[in-house]
Design a protein around this motif. Structure first.
Motif, PDB file in Angstrom:
ATOM      1  N   ASP A 118       0.945  -1.029  -0.220  1.00  4.11           N
ATOM      2  CA  ASP A 118       0.084   0.085   0.049  1.00  4.11           C
ATOM      3  C   ASP A 118       1.174   1.153  -0.174  1.00  4.11           C
ATOM      4  N   SER A 152       0.351   4.284   0.345  1.00  4.06           N
ATOM      5  CA  SER A 152      -0.464   5.618   0.887  1.00  4.06           C
ATOM      6  C   SER A 152       0.673   6.258   1.739  1.00  4.06           C
ATOM      7  N   ARG A 189       5.965   3.720   0.029  1.00  4.22           N
ATOM      8  CA  ARG A 189       6.048   4.238  -1.534  1.00  4.22           C
ATOM      9  C   ARG A 189       7.727   4.116  -1.902  1.00  4.22           C
TER      10      ARG A 189
END
Length: 129
Positions: free
Chosen positions: A7, A9, A14
């Motif tokens: 994920d 977010s 990231r």
């Protein structure tokens, strides 16, 4: 078993996703060109990045990983095992089995390069992703 995913977010996840993308791209090229030593370096570098992600996340979250962080680590480690398979097949099969997979890693499709995560600050990636 459902596929683990990263994920993106959160900023650190990231970065991990981008490291996974870079490692997959580089290792794939090196394996295709039979540059085994360089492919091994890519896998070692990815492991260091996974460890770095875990360390930084634990520092920021006061020694506690949330479910999304754990899933990101699992996804990254499963990718690492797949990249390791052509280099050390017996070890990769053992790790794949220990991860709860019912199939053989050698029978799994080669990982496609994950898309680069968006929103990553250029100054924070150190040029590795």
């Amino acid at each position: 078993m459902t596929e683990a995913r990263i994920d993106t977010s959160a900023r650190l996840r990231r970065r991990l996703a981008n490291w996974c993308s870079a490692a997959c791209r580089k290792a794939t090229g090196h394996v295709e060109r039979l540059e085994v030593h360089r492919a091994a370096d890519d896998v070692i570098r990815l492991l260091a990045r996974i460890e770095d992600f875990e360390r930084r996340t634990l520092e920021r979250r006061e020694s506690e990983l949330d479910d999304d962080d754990r899933e990101a680590i699992v996804a990254a480690l499963l990718l690492l095992v797949q990249l390791l398979a052509p280099l050390t097949p017996h070890i990769a099969e053992e790790l794949w089995s220990l991860a709860g997979r019912d199939t053989l890693v050698s029978g799994a499709p080669w990982p496609e390069q994950p898309a680069r995560a968006t929103g990553l600050e250029a100054a924070g990636n150190g040029g590795d992703a």
